[in-house]
Write a protein that holds these residues in place. Sequence first.
Motif, PDB file in Angstrom:
ATOM      1  N   ASP A  68       0.863  -1.181   0.000  1.00  0.00           N
ATOM      2  CA  ASP A  68       0.000   0.000   0.000  1.00  0.00           C
ATOM      3  C   ASP A  68       0.896   1.226   0.000  1.00  0.00           C
ATOM      4  O   ASP A  68       2.103   1.136   0.237  1.00  0.00           O
ATOM      5  CB  ASP A  68      -0.928  -0.002   1.217  1.00  0.00           C
ATOM      6  N   ASP A  69       0.299   2.383  -0.269  1.00  0.00           N
ATOM      7  CA  ASP A  69       1.098   3.602  -0.331  1.00  0.00           C
ATOM      8  C   ASP A  69       1.179   4.275   1.039  1.00  0.00           C
ATOM      9  O   ASP A  69       0.670   3.769   2.042  1.00  0.00           O
ATOM     10  CB  ASP A  69       0.564   4.561  -1.396  1.00  0.00           C
ATOM     11  N   TYR A  70       1.821   5.431   1.059  1.00  0.00           N
ATOM     12  CA  TYR A  70       2.067   6.140   2.314  1.00  0.00           C
ATOM     13  C   TYR A  70       0.766   6.522   3.015  1.00  0.00           C
ATOM     14  O   TYR A  70       0.683   6.556   4.238  1.00  0.00           O
ATOM     15  CB  TYR A  70       2.894   7.398   2.015  1.00  0.00           C
ATOM     16  N   ASP A  71      -0.294   6.799   2.215  1.00  0.00           N
ATOM     17  CA  ASP A  71      -1.583   7.219   2.769  1.00  0.00           C
ATOM     18  C   ASP A  71      -2.536   6.053   3.003  1.00  0.00           C
ATOM     19  O   ASP A  71      -3.705   6.281   3.327  1.00  0.00           O
ATOM     20  CB  ASP A  71      -2.249   8.226   1.824  1.00  0.00           C
ATOM     21  N   ASN A  72      -2.066   4.819   2.813  1.00  0.00           N
ATOM     22  CA  ASN A  72      -2.916   3.631   2.984  1.00  0.00           C
ATOM     23  C   ASN A  72      -4.159   3.690   2.102  1.00  0.00           C
ATOM     24  O   ASN A  72      -5.273   3.334   2.521  1.00  0.00           O
ATOM     25  CB  ASN A  72      -3.315   3.473   4.460  1.00  0.00           C
ATOM     26  N   THR A  73      -3.955   4.116   0.871  1.00  0.00           N
ATOM     27  CA  THR A  73      -5.075   4.311  -0.054  1.00  0.00           C
ATOM     28  C   THR A  73      -5.846   3.015  -0.301  1.00  0.00           C
ATOM     29  O   THR A  73      -7.084   3.013  -0.309  1.00  0.00           O
ATOM     30  CB  THR A  73      -4.560   4.869  -1.394  1.00  0.00           C
ATOM     31  N   CYS A  74      -5.144   1.916  -0.520  1.00  0.00           N
ATOM     32  CA  CYS A  74      -5.818   0.644  -0.809  1.00  0.00           C
ATOM     33  C   CYS A  74      -6.709   0.215   0.352  1.00  0.00           C
ATOM     34  O   CYS A  74      -7.826  -0.266   0.148  1.00  0.00           O
ATOM     35  CB  CYS A  74      -4.788  -0.442  -1.106  1.00  0.00           C
ATOM     36  N   TYR A  75      -6.210   0.408   1.561  1.00  0.00           N
ATOM     37  CA  TYR A  75      -6.985   0.043   2.745  1.00  0.00           C
ATOM     38  C   TYR A  75      -8.277   0.856   2.824  1.00  0.00           C
ATOM     39  O   TYR A  75      -9.368   0.293   3.016  1.00  0.00           O
ATOM     40  CB  TYR A  75      -6.140   0.265   3.999  1.00  0.00           C
ATOM     41  N   TYR A  76      -8.166   2.173   2.673  1.00  0.00           N
ATOM     42  CA  TYR A  76      -9.346   3.021   2.814  1.00  0.00           C
ATOM     43  C   TYR A  76     -10.293   2.896   1.627  1.00  0.00           C
ATOM     44  O   TYR A  76     -11.511   3.054   1.786  1.00  0.00           O
ATOM     45  CB  TYR A  76      -8.924   4.472   3.027  1.00  0.00           C
ATOM     46  N   GLU A  77      -9.778   2.576   0.437  1.00  0.00           N
ATOM     47  CA  GLU A  77     -10.666   2.322  -0.697  1.00  0.00           C
ATOM     48  C   GLU A  77     -11.503   1.078  -0.436  1.00  0.00           C
ATOM     49  O   GLU A  77     -12.685   1.029  -0.783  1.00  0.00           O
ATOM     50  CB  GLU A  77      -9.841   2.152  -1.978  1.00  0.00           C
ATOM     51  N   ASN A  78     -10.910   0.078   0.179  1.00  0.00           N
ATOM     52  CA  ASN A  78     -11.670  -1.122   0.526  1.00  0.00           C
ATOM     53  C   ASN A  78     -12.718  -0.811   1.576  1.00  0.00           C
ATOM     54  O   ASN A  78     -13.873  -1.234   1.478  1.00  0.00           O
ATOM     55  CB  ASN A  78     -10.714  -2.204   1.036  1.00  0.00           C
ATOM     56  N   ARG A  99       4.010   6.230  -5.891  1.00  0.00           N
ATOM     57  CA  ARG A  99       3.100   6.290  -4.744  1.00  0.00           C
ATOM     58  C   ARG A  99       3.770   5.841  -3.443  1.00  0.00           C
ATOM     59  O   ARG A  99       3.106   5.727  -2.431  1.00  0.00           O
ATOM     60  CB  ARG A  99       1.867   5.433  -5.019  1.00  0.00           C
ATOM     61  N   ARG A 100       5.059   5.578  -3.517  1.00  0.00           N
ATOM     62  CA  ARG A 100       5.820   5.175  -2.337  1.00  0.00           C
ATOM     63  C   ARG A 100       5.214   3.918  -1.701  1.00  0.00           C
ATOM     64  O   ARG A 100       4.966   3.866  -0.497  1.00  0.00           O
ATOM     65  CB  ARG A 100       5.898   6.328  -1.323  1.00  0.00           C
ATOM     66  N   PHE A 101       4.990   2.922  -2.539  1.00  0.00           N
ATOM     67  CA  PHE A 101       4.491   1.642  -2.052  1.00  0.00           C
ATOM     68  C   PHE A 101       5.485   1.007  -1.086  1.00  0.00           C
ATOM     69  O   PHE A 101       6.700   1.134  -1.237  1.00  0.00           O
ATOM     70  CB  PHE A 101       4.286   0.687  -3.227  1.00  0.00           C
ATOM     71  N   SER A 102       4.938   0.273  -0.121  1.00  0.00           N
ATOM     72  CA  SER A 102       5.762  -0.534   0.764  1.00  0.00           C
ATOM     73  C   SER A 102       4.949  -1.728   1.237  1.00  0.00           C
ATOM     74  O   SER A 102       3.716  -1.710   1.213  1.00  0.00           O
ATOM     75  CB  SER A 102       6.248   0.278   1.966  1.00  0.00           C
ATOM     76  N   ALA A 103       5.659  -2.777   1.639  1.00  0.00           N
ATOM     77  CA  ALA A 103       4.987  -3.968   2.174  1.00  0.00           C
ATOM     78  C   ALA A 103       4.359  -3.628   3.521  1.00  0.00           C
ATOM     79  O   ALA A 103       5.016  -3.053   4.390  1.00  0.00           O
ATOM     80  CB  ALA A 103       5.990  -5.101   2.306  1.00  0.00           C
ATOM     81  N   LYS A 104       3.085  -3.967   3.697  1.00  0.00           N
ATOM     82  CA  LYS A 104       2.347  -3.546   4.896  1.00  0.00           C
ATOM     83  C   LYS A 104       1.977  -4.680   5.841  1.00  0.00           C
ATOM     84  O   LYS A 104       2.028  -4.509   7.060  1.00  0.00           O
ATOM     85  CB  LYS A 104       1.060  -2.825   4.470  1.00  0.00           C
ATOM     86  N   VAL A 105       1.566  -5.816   5.296  1.00  0.00           N
ATOM     87  CA  VAL A 105       1.051  -6.871   6.172  1.00  0.00           C
ATOM     88  C   VAL A 105       1.137  -8.217   5.460  1.00  0.00           C
ATOM     89  O   VAL A 105       1.040  -8.301   4.236  1.00  0.00           O
ATOM     90  CB  VAL A 105      -0.413  -6.581   6.582  1.00  0.00           C
ATOM     91  N   ILE A 106       1.347  -9.259   6.254  1.00  0.00           N
ATOM     92  CA  ILE A 106       1.295 -10.631   5.754  1.00  0.00           C
ATOM     93  C   ILE A 106      -0.082 -11.207   6.077  1.00  0.00           C
ATOM     94  O   ILE A 106      -0.604 -11.023   7.180  1.00  0.00           O
ATOM     95  CB  ILE A 106       2.386 -11.500   6.412  1.00  0.00           C
ATOM     96  N   VAL A 107      -0.655 -11.889   5.112  1.00  0.00           N
ATOM     97  CA  VAL A 107      -1.927 -12.594   5.300  1.00  0.00           C
ATOM     98  C   VAL A 107      -1.671 -14.073   5.020  1.00  0.00           C
ATOM     99  O   VAL A 107      -1.166 -14.428   3.946  1.00  0.00           O
ATOM    100  CB  VAL A 107      -3.019 -12.057   4.352  1.00  0.00           C
TER     101      VAL A 107
END
Length: 236
Positions: A48-58, A142-150
């Motif tokens: 996800d990016d610095y603003d956690n866009t993917c998380y909040y879009e979900n 978008r300054r992506f980085s690894a956020k969480v393992i599922v």
Amino acid sequence: MEKYRNEIKYICSDQELCQIRERIRHICRTDAHADGDSTYLVRSVYFDDYDNTCYYENENGTDPREKFRIRIYNGSLDRITLECKRKEHGMNHKASCPLTEEMCRSLIEGEFPVTMAMDMADGLNGQQRALLTKFILQYRMRRFSAKVIVEYERTPYVYETGNVRITFDRGIGSGRNVREFMCPRVSTRPVMPIGRHILEIKYDELLPDSIYNLLQVHRLQRSAYSKYYMCRRFTI
């Protein structure tokens, strides 16, 4: 042309999964990738990016939306896959391409492997190359980085008519230490109550009546959230 599929998710108890399994196992075959007990371990690391866009879009139900992940199976590095899952108008499309161990490690470490990506792209087909290029551009811009393992155990079934895939996903866990992703084992915490699991049904245009009727179990609770969202709630 990109092919989109329908996807329905339910939260189920152990008893409900057992009941559904007994109903479908006579007309559905197990997935070819499953082992002797018809299960395999799925492990993904999501970006996800610095603003956690993917998380909040979900969370907000944004349409369309995309998320990127790297996935392995049974803790093995023999097959490492970069995937982009896109949701649009209630349907899903997944694109994927293979990754090397070196490339995977670099992305998780937060490096920007431009030269490595260009060298790897030479061995990919057009669709795979397009996905890798798209991810690398977003990774940088978008300054992506690894956020969480599922991680979870999956029991898959396949029904040929309608290209139906039914999966039982148990023991869903969230891992904060993304640097463990390539290790044989990772540290995770459960994200669902004890005895609760996810049932997923994926199909093309129409779900055959024969499958629909077998899946009718009283009081199934439909879920709109992804495993990524459920696991990231503990890290935001």
